[in-house]
Structure formats: C-alpha cells, structure tokens
Design a protein around this motif. Structure first.
Motif, PDB file in Angstrom:
ATOM      1  N   PRO A  40       0.808  -1.233   0.000  1.00 56.05           N
ATOM      2  CA  PRO A  40       0.000   0.000   0.000  1.00 56.05           C
ATOM      3  C   PRO A  40       0.836   1.275   0.000  1.00 56.05           C
ATOM      4  O   PRO A  40       0.470   2.257  -0.645  1.00 56.05           O
ATOM      5  N   SER A  41       1.951   1.287   0.727  1.00 53.26           N
ATOM      6  CA  SER A  41       2.766   2.504   0.791  1.00 53.26           C
ATOM      7  C   SER A  41       3.337   2.854  -0.586  1.00 53.26           C
ATOM      8  O   SER A  41       3.350   4.030  -0.989  1.00 53.26           O
ATOM      9  N   ARG A  42       3.797   1.848  -1.330  1.00 52.80           N
ATOM     10  CA  ARG A  42       4.329   2.114  -2.671  1.00 52.80           C
ATOM     11  C   ARG A  42       3.211   2.535  -3.614  1.00 52.80           C
ATOM     12  O   ARG A  42       3.395   3.411  -4.465  1.00 52.80           O
ATOM     13  N   LYS A  80       0.454   4.146  -2.843  1.00 50.26           N
ATOM     14  CA  LYS A  80       0.035   5.515  -2.536  1.00 50.26           C
ATOM     15  C   LYS A  80       1.055   6.523  -3.038  1.00 50.26           C
ATOM     16  O   LYS A  80       0.699   7.639  -3.412  1.00 50.26           O
ATOM     17  N   ALA A  81       2.326   6.150  -3.026  1.00 45.11           N
ATOM     18  CA  ALA A  81       3.354   7.075  -3.499  1.00 45.11           C
ATOM     19  C   ALA A  81       3.219   7.330  -5.000  1.00 45.11           C
ATOM     20  O   ALA A  81       3.590   8.405  -5.482  1.00 45.11           O
ATOM     21  N   LYS A  97       0.662   8.072  -7.003  1.00 45.21           N
ATOM     22  CA  LYS A  97      -0.747   8.451  -7.029  1.00 45.21           C
ATOM     23  C   LYS A  97      -1.159   9.166  -8.302  1.00 45.21           C
ATOM     24  O   LYS A  97      -2.351   9.434  -8.500  1.00 45.21           O
TER      25      LYS A  97
END
Length: 458
Positions: A178-180, A182-183, A185
């Motif tokens: 998820p963190s990658r 969201k980055a 976007k």
C-alpha cells in the motif's frame, strides 16, 4: 558480588534481540521492491526480454499509468511449455550458465529476477507460443509459483488460441504494497515515464517496431516502424525541430577499445532540461561522469539555463564491462573510465567546432514563362508605396475642419474656421463692440487689421 553480577549479565543477554532468518515470502517481497520501483521499471525489464527473444515488433498498452494494467506483446521466439513452470522463479534464466559467463554476456538479462519480482507485487499472466507449437499456452503466477486462473481449476498452463510470440499482462501492480501504491498516485506521470522508456528503446533498436498507447484508445503515443533509421525515429518521436539541428557523431579508439555513435544538437538548439539518452552495450543506463562532461561542453556554447539534446551509444568488449552493479541494471562500470570520458569529450567537441552553420537554403530554377521574383518584388514594393501614399493622403483631415488659436482668445481656447452669424439684437451688438474695443474675446472673428491697430494704440 561476582554471582550477582553474573546473574545481571545473564538477564541482560536475554533482553537482547535474537537474529532470526526471514521467511521466504518476506525476502522475495523485499527483493521485488529493489528491482521494481514503478511501472516504468517493470516495462524496461519486459522490453529487454522481448528484444532478447528476437522480436521485430513490440506493443505496449497501459491502463491507469500501468498500475491497473501493463501489457507487453511481442513476436519473438516465445517460451516452451515445459519452461513455463519455472520461468518466473528467482534465479532461473536461459542466458547464463556460470558466473564466468558475465564476462562475455551479450544479452540484457542474466539474473532471472525480473519476472519473479513482478509476480510478488502484482498479478502476472503469460501467454506464449513457439514456432513449433500447435497452439499457445497461458499461465498465471503469484509469488513465483503457478496458480489457477479460478478457484478449483488446475494451475498448469492451459492451451489457448494465439500467435507466435509472448503476451505478458501485469495487473494491479503493488496491490500488496500500500505505501508504494500511494506514493505513485498520479497515473499521468507514470504513463509519461512509460512513454519515455519506449521512446528511448525505439531510438537504439530502430530495427524493431514499437507501439505504445493507453488502454481503450486507438491512437498511439509512440509508433515506429521496423527497420527505420535512427534519425527518422528521432524526428518521429521528438519532432522536426530537434532532428534538423542534430549532428551525427562517430568515433573509435583502438587503444581504449571503445566505439561511439550517436547524434548531438548544435549550438542553434537548446531546451530547458538536458535530454541525454545513453546506451552502453545496448543497455539504457545513467552515467554521471559522461553527463557532467557533456554539460561542460555545451556550457560555453549555449545561453545560461539552456541544455542540449544528446543521444549516444557506446560499445565495449564484454570483458571490459561490469553489468552486475545495480539491481535494476541502471548503471554499469567500465575500465579506463576517465580516458573514455575524455575520448567522448574530444569526439563531441570536434564535431561541434567543425559545424559552422546548420541552416540550408534551397534554390529552384525558374520555369519558362513564370514571372520573375525580383520584378514581382519591385512591383509589389511600388504598389505598396502607392497604397501608403494614398493612405497618407486619406489620413490628412479636410481643411474646413482645421482649427487654430489666436492671440485674441483666451489661453487654450480655439476658434473654428466657420462663418459666425452677427448678433441679432442691439444690446448684443453693443456688448461685442465694447469687448472688441478693449481687445477681449467677443465671440466673433477679430480682423488682423483691428488687432494691429489695437495693439499699436495700446
């Protein structure tokens, strides 16, 4: 006291963290994050696999900047059905047998990590067909293993319709990171990076036809034909404004065993950001020393804040190149780096200094009976002069509408050249006469003779 100290030391050791071996899923996901940073990195790996497979046409389709779908289709030799079971496992490759082969390798891939890394962060499927196969086969992968397309079905590759070559679909990239996700976007930025990667490979491998477009659209953002010239592809992708200002560069150093080929812009062309497309032994790489050298060359030729367009391809013997430097193969190391950079500088500077002009003016023989251009120019200038004179005459006002200021009027007051009617009453006449006698404006025309008498008498 010694016993108490020993007990305290024992309790302290128990409190220290214990080294444990990570499970294989965690290891694979960490490794995938090092190789696949964004959709453009995954595309670079797939394009290199397609070129290694001898493809002459490669098509790329992306949806939501490659995050939702990234599809690469080629007409290469394909993958054998028996190899589909291990094709996506880590460190499985057909291009390397032992470590010593790295000194003579002429292919892009050698580690066998690209497809494995993609399968750990996306849903991967491969449809492939070889020349000797009666049909195509499709396989689905997750975490480097074959998985069924639907629950309850077999995970083995299933036969399907297809043509010679390979189709690789990457869906829901970074769905489990998820963190990658969201980055990344902005899908538009990711798609622009995909187009940039395809455009750069289209310049180096001009014998391959490339196509890149968004999913659901008919028009392609990049489209090159097979067996085209490099300069034609530059004109097709970057525009005529760049292509007409390029100088072809070529050089060879027998002592350094290096060859340089490419195109560089002359002093008449500049952009706000430097465009450097560098291939070393057919690998798209970045090289900071070469970039700094090129920027220094153009710093004396271009205005401040302007940068050139440079496309260079370097060729070394495989033994002089170390390709196992970066996880994404984005960097390489080669022997005699300083001497090679100096050679590139001399080659580019020699070409730029020898190019005095880039503009070419074409002349054409006048056909019989055609009007002479000089006569047309003279007649045109004469007509233009006549028209300007007529316009100047037309712009002059009618004398009946001119106005003048007299000494007998107040400052700033104007008398028009119009006939004024005399006063209609005796009272008005006497008022005008008295004003004229005093030399004051009386609302009527004052004769010059009267002004002279009044001024002389005064």
């Amino acid at each position: 006291k010694i016993a108490m100290a020993g007990n305290e030391a024992g309790h302290g050791d128990d409190a220290l963290p214990t080294i444990k071996k990570l499970d294989q899923a965690t290891v694979n996901r960490i490794a995938a994050g090092e190789v696949i940073h964004r959709p453009a990195n995954a595309l670079k790996e797939l394009l290199e696999n397609s070129i290694d497979a001898g493809s002459t046409n490669i098509s790329v389709m992306a949806k939501s900047g490659g995050l939702k779908l990234l599809q690469v289709t080629d007409n290469g030799h394909g993958i054998k059905k028996d190899d589909l079971g291990i094709a996506v496992e880590r460190f499985t490759t057909s291009k390397l047998q032992c470590y010593e082969d790295l000194t003579s390798i002429n292919t892009f891939g050698f580690r066998g990590e690209a497809l494995a890394s993609i399968s750990h962060v996306a849903h991967l499927s491969i449809t492939t067909m070889t020349a000797g196969s009666p049909c195509a086969y499709k396989a689905h992968y997750s975490d480097s293993c074959l998985v069924p397309a639907k629950e309850g079905e077999s995970a083995e590759p299933r036969a399907c319709a297809g043509v010679k070559g390979t189709v690789i679909n990457i869906e829901d990239l970074f769905y489990n990171v998820p963190s990658r996700r969201k980055a990344l976007k902005n899908p538009a930025d990711e798609y622009n990076k995909i187009v940039e990667v395809v455009s750069r490979y289209a310049l180096r491998f001009s014998h391959v036809g490339f196509t890149c477009k968004r999913a659901g659209e008919n028009s392609a953002d990049v489209r090159t034909r097979a067996n085209a010239k490099t300069l034609d592809n530059i004109r097709n992708i970057h525009g005529q404004a760049v292509a007409r200002e390029l100088l072809e560069v070529s050089g060879e150093s027998p002592s350094l065993k290096v060859k340089v080929n490419g195109f560089v812009s002359n002093a008449n062309y500049s952009v706000k950001r430097m465009v450097l497309i560098l291939f070393i032994n057919d690998r798209l790489v970045d090289c900071a020393p070469i970039k700094r050298t090129l920027e220094g060359i153009y710093a004396n030729m271009l205005p401040k804040g302007s940068h050139p367009f440079v496309y260079l391809s370097l060729s070394f013997p495989p033994a002089q190149l170390d390709v196992n430097v970066h996880p994404t193969k984005n960097e390489v190391r080669f022997l005699d780096e300083e001497q090679v950079v100096d050679f590139i500088q001399e080659t580019v500077e020699e070409k730029l200094l020898g190019a005095n002009a880039s503009r070419t003016f074409y002349t054409q023989t006048l056909l019989p009976g055609a009007p002479d251009a000089s006569q047309d120019a003279e007649s045109g200038s004469q007509e233009q002069g006549d028209s300007s004179q007529s316009k100047s005459r037309a712009s002059q006002p009618n004398p009946s509408r001119l106005v003048r200021a007299t000494t007998a009027t107040e400052a700033g007051q104007l008398d028009a050249f119009v006939m004024r009617l005399p006063p209609t009453t005796d009272r008005a006449q006497s008022r005008v006469s008295s004003k004229r006698a005093r030399g004051e404006p009386a609302g009527g025309m004052v004769l010059a003779a009267d002004r002279g008498k009044k001024s002389g008498g005064g």
